[in-house]
Each structure stands twice: as C-alpha cells, then as structure tokens.
Motif scaffolding. Sequence first.
Motif, PDB file in Angstrom:
ATOM      1  N   GLY A  23     -10.519  31.706   1.862  1.00 45.57           N
ATOM      2  CA  GLY A  23      -9.411  32.454   2.666  1.00 45.57           C
ATOM      3  C   GLY A  23      -8.309  31.846   2.523  1.00 45.57           C
ATOM      4  N   VAL A  24      -7.861  30.532   1.862  1.00 52.45           N
ATOM      5  CA  VAL A  24      -6.976  29.877   1.663  1.00 52.45           C
ATOM      6  C   VAL A  24      -5.916  30.546   0.444  1.00 52.45           C
ATOM      7  CG1 VAL A  24      -5.990  27.706   1.044  1.00 52.45           C
ATOM      8  CG2 VAL A  24      -7.819  27.880   2.634  1.00 52.45           C
ATOM      9  N   LYS A  25      -4.629  30.659   0.782  1.00 55.06           N
ATOM     10  CA  LYS A  25      -3.814  31.235  -0.389  1.00 55.06           C
ATOM     11  C   LYS A  25      -3.640  30.060  -1.346  1.00 55.06           C
ATOM     12  CE  LYS A  25       0.450  33.626  -1.186  1.00 55.06           C
ATOM     13  NZ  LYS A  25       1.573  33.924  -1.033  1.00 55.06           N
ATOM     14  N   VAL A  26      -3.627  30.312  -2.505  1.00 54.11           N
ATOM     15  CA  VAL A  26      -3.961  29.127  -3.460  1.00 54.11           C
ATOM     16  C   VAL A  26      -2.818  29.592  -4.573  1.00 54.11           C
ATOM     17  CG1 VAL A  26      -5.106  27.970  -5.313  1.00 54.11           C
ATOM     18  CG2 VAL A  26      -6.225  28.476  -3.023  1.00 54.11           C
ATOM     19  N   THR A  27      -1.966  28.628  -4.946  1.00 51.49           N
ATOM     20  CA  THR A  27      -1.359  28.804  -6.440  1.00 51.49           C
ATOM     21  C   THR A  27      -1.677  27.732  -7.375  1.00 51.49           C
ATOM     22  OG1 THR A  27       0.944  29.544  -4.973  1.00 51.49           O
ATOM     23  CG2 THR A  27       0.893  28.639  -7.091  1.00 51.49           C
ATOM     24  N   LEU A  28      -1.912  27.867  -8.349  1.00 53.10           N
ATOM     25  CA  LEU A  28      -2.319  26.926  -9.407  1.00 53.10           C
ATOM     26  C   LEU A  28      -1.520  26.910 -10.578  1.00 53.10           C
ATOM     27  CD1 LEU A  28      -4.714  25.041 -10.376  1.00 53.10           C
ATOM     28  CD2 LEU A  28      -6.042  27.056 -11.098  1.00 53.10           C
ATOM     29  N   ILE A  29      -1.075  25.865 -10.862  1.00 56.42           N
ATOM     30  CA  ILE A  29      -0.010  25.618 -12.136  1.00 56.42           C
ATOM     31  C   ILE A  29      -0.762  24.764 -12.999  1.00 56.42           C
ATOM     32  CG2 ILE A  29       1.830  26.152 -10.625  1.00 56.42           C
ATOM     33  CD1 ILE A  29       2.461  23.223 -10.705  1.00 56.42           C
ATOM     34  N   GLU A  30      -0.144  24.909 -14.311  1.00 58.36           N
ATOM     35  CA  GLU A  30      -0.802  24.314 -15.372  1.00 58.36           C
ATOM     36  C   GLU A  30       0.464  24.036 -16.342  1.00 58.36           C
ATOM     37  OE1 GLU A  30      -2.316  22.237 -18.247  1.00 58.36           O
ATOM     38  OE2 GLU A  30      -3.731  22.555 -16.542  1.00 58.36           O
ATOM     39  N   LYS A  31       0.436  22.757 -16.902  1.00 62.38           N
ATOM     40  CA  LYS A  31       1.734  22.521 -17.888  1.00 62.38           C
ATOM     41  C   LYS A  31       1.491  23.096 -19.067  1.00 62.38           C
ATOM     42  CE  LYS A  31       0.064  18.031 -18.945  1.00 62.38           C
ATOM     43  NZ  LYS A  31       0.266  16.686 -18.786  1.00 62.38           N
ATOM     44  N   ASN A  32       0.130  23.452 -19.666  1.00 61.35           N
ATOM     45  CA  ASN A  32       0.080  23.994 -20.812  1.00 61.35           C
ATOM     46  C   ASN A  32       0.026  25.229 -21.092  1.00 61.35           C
ATOM     47  OD1 ASN A  32      -0.818  21.357 -22.327  1.00 61.35           O
ATOM     48  ND2 ASN A  32      -2.233  21.455 -20.822  1.00 61.35           N
ATOM     49  N   LYS A  33       0.187  25.870 -22.224  1.00 66.85           N
ATOM     50  CA  LYS A  33       0.385  27.373 -22.442  1.00 66.85           C
ATOM     51  C   LYS A  33      -0.798  28.220 -22.043  1.00 66.85           C
ATOM     52  CE  LYS A  33       0.053  27.285 -27.424  1.00 66.85           C
ATOM     53  NZ  LYS A  33       0.566  27.640 -28.619  1.00 66.85           N
ATOM     54  N   GLY A  34      -2.155  27.603 -21.757  1.00 59.51           N
ATOM     55  CA  GLY A  34      -3.305  28.256 -21.638  1.00 59.51           C
ATOM     56  C   GLY A  34      -4.390  27.123 -21.338  1.00 59.51           C
ATOM     57  N   LEU A  35      -5.509  27.563 -20.880  1.00 58.49           N
ATOM     58  CA  LEU A  35      -6.506  26.446 -20.598  1.00 58.49           C
ATOM     59  C   LEU A  35      -6.962  25.715 -21.912  1.00 58.49           C
ATOM     60  CD1 LEU A  35      -8.947  28.837 -18.242  1.00 58.49           C
ATOM     61  CD2 LEU A  35      -7.104  26.763 -17.605  1.00 58.49           C
ATOM     62  N   LYS A  36      -7.175  24.349 -21.456  1.00 55.88           N
ATOM     63  CA  LYS A  36      -7.591  23.463 -22.836  1.00 55.88           C
ATOM     64  C   LYS A  36      -8.954  23.705 -22.944  1.00 55.88           C
ATOM     65  CE  LYS A  36      -4.472  19.597 -22.766  1.00 55.88           C
ATOM     66  NZ  LYS A  36      -4.360  18.169 -22.890  1.00 55.88           N
ATOM     67  N   LYS A 121       2.401  26.894 -18.510  1.00 55.96           N
ATOM     68  CA  LYS A 121       3.879  26.472 -18.773  1.00 55.96           C
ATOM     69  C   LYS A 121       4.808  26.150 -17.512  1.00 55.96           C
ATOM     70  CE  LYS A 121       5.266  28.966 -21.964  1.00 55.96           C
ATOM     71  NZ  LYS A 121       5.566  29.487 -23.184  1.00 55.96           N
ATOM     72  N   THR A 122       4.028  25.688 -16.401  1.00 55.03           N
ATOM     73  CA  THR A 122       4.849  25.341 -15.321  1.00 55.03           C
ATOM     74  C   THR A 122       4.443  24.156 -14.804  1.00 55.03           C
ATOM     75  OG1 THR A 122       4.645  27.562 -14.759  1.00 55.03           O
ATOM     76  CG2 THR A 122       5.149  26.266 -12.711  1.00 55.03           C
ATOM     77  N   ILE A 135       8.254  21.270   0.013  1.00 54.93           N
ATOM     78  CA  ILE A 135       9.161  22.362  -0.530  1.00 54.93           C
ATOM     79  C   ILE A 135       9.141  21.805  -2.103  1.00 54.93           C
ATOM     80  CG2 ILE A 135      11.450  23.346  -0.747  1.00 54.93           C
ATOM     81  CD1 ILE A 135      10.960  21.710   2.388  1.00 54.93           C
ATOM     82  N   VAL A 136       8.679  22.835  -2.913  1.00 55.78           N
ATOM     83  CA  VAL A 136       8.563  22.554  -4.381  1.00 55.78           C
ATOM     84  C   VAL A 136       9.589  23.349  -5.351  1.00 55.78           C
ATOM     85  CG1 VAL A 136       6.818  22.518  -6.101  1.00 55.78           C
ATOM     86  CG2 VAL A 136       6.107  21.769  -3.944  1.00 55.78           C
ATOM     87  N   LYS A 137      10.126  22.595  -6.076  1.00 54.76           N
ATOM     88  CA  LYS A 137      10.953  23.308  -7.067  1.00 54.76           C
ATOM     89  C   LYS A 137      10.262  23.212  -8.493  1.00 54.76           C
ATOM     90  CE  LYS A 137      15.530  23.271  -9.258  1.00 54.76           C
ATOM     91  NZ  LYS A 137      16.812  22.531  -9.424  1.00 54.76           N
ATOM     92  N   PHE A 138       9.967  24.186  -8.836  1.00 63.92           N
ATOM     93  CA  PHE A 138       8.931  24.419 -10.190  1.00 63.92           C
ATOM     94  C   PHE A 138      10.248  24.492 -11.415  1.00 63.92           C
ATOM     95  CE2 PHE A 138       6.328  26.342  -7.221  1.00 63.92           C
ATOM     96  CZ  PHE A 138       5.420  25.930  -7.299  1.00 63.92           C
ATOM     97  N   SER A 139       9.564  24.037 -12.600  1.00 62.95           N
ATOM     98  CA  SER A 139      10.318  24.030 -13.837  1.00 62.95           C
ATOM     99  C   SER A 139      10.790  25.350 -14.243  1.00 62.95           C
ATOM    100  CB  SER A 139       9.233  23.673 -15.044  1.00 62.95           C
ATOM    101  OG  SER A 139       8.313  24.453 -15.306  1.00 62.95           O
ATOM    102  N   ASP A 140      10.720  26.379 -13.671  1.00 59.51           N
ATOM    103  CA  ASP A 140      11.234  27.558 -13.868  1.00 59.51           C
ATOM    104  C   ASP A 140      12.488  28.141 -12.602  1.00 59.51           C
ATOM    105  OD1 ASP A 140       9.703  28.261 -11.602  1.00 59.51           O
ATOM    106  OD2 ASP A 140       8.560  30.076 -12.387  1.00 59.51           O
TER     107      ASP A 140
END
Length: 153
Positions: A23-36, A121-122, A135-140
């Motif tokens: 039940g945890v709210k999750v944000t998942l980021i990945e620098k690549n354009k898709g899963l390797k 791509k984040t 507090i996180v500032k993302f590349s976007d």
Amino acid sequence: MKVLIVGAGIAGITIASFLKKRGVKVTLIEKNKGLKRGGFVIGLWNNGRRVINELGLEKEIDKKGKQLNKYKIITGEGNLIREYSFDKLSKEYGPIVTFIQRADLLKILSNSLKNVKIKYKTTIDHISQNKKEAIVKFSDKKIEKFDIIVGAD
C-alpha cells in the motif's frame, strides 16, 4: 508514505512490487528510454526464490527458467573435479537454484507491477531535505516530495 525508487532494473522493480503490495505510493524512475532487456543468465538460489514466491511469480519463473539439479566442477580440460546433487535438498526445501535469462526475469517482474508507472528518460537534478521529507527536482523540471528515496541503479 511516498517512496521514490531510482532505477528500474531487477532490484528497483522488485522493491517497487513489494512496496506497492503493502500500500505504499511508489514513483519509479529510469534514465533509459525503456527497460534494459540484455544481460546474462541469473541463478536464483533458494533465498531469491523466496522473494519470487512472495510476489506470486514462481509459476512464471519456472516456465521460463531451468532448475539445476546437479552442480559440477571441472578443470579447463573438462575433467571432473567434484559433483554435487541437489535432489535431496530439493525434496526437502523445494527448488535450490533456477537459472533464467535476465531479460525474462525483468519482463516477468515488470509485468507484475500494478499501478506503478515507470518514468523513463528521467533523472534527478537536485535533492534537498527538510525535517519531514526530501524534495526532488527531476530532469523534466518537475518537483516532488518523498518520505524515502531508494537508489537501485
């Protein structure tokens, strides 16, 4: 609770699955354009199998993977040094080691993620922290607040 996971590889996706299941709210980021999807074969020993079982993915893993029943140590010339059988252990504890392609494991894990969007791509530009949150500032250029940040890259 709000958690940011940085890295959508095997570790990041597995952590996200466990947290979401609880039940945890999750944000998942990945620098690549898709899963390797590349990589080598991974051996899931009994402890790793427990993680897979907890996520309810053992049947899918067994369809794609191969259980090892014997382990041989050989010389460079092909001469047998020692051989171990896992038959007795398997009967008592279940599969001892299952080998699976990394790409197959990653696909099974990522398909099991329910309601967790992976932001591709984040990356993180900046992190600051106060007494309550990070507090996180993302590349976007978007800014979000999190209770916990997990580095799984």
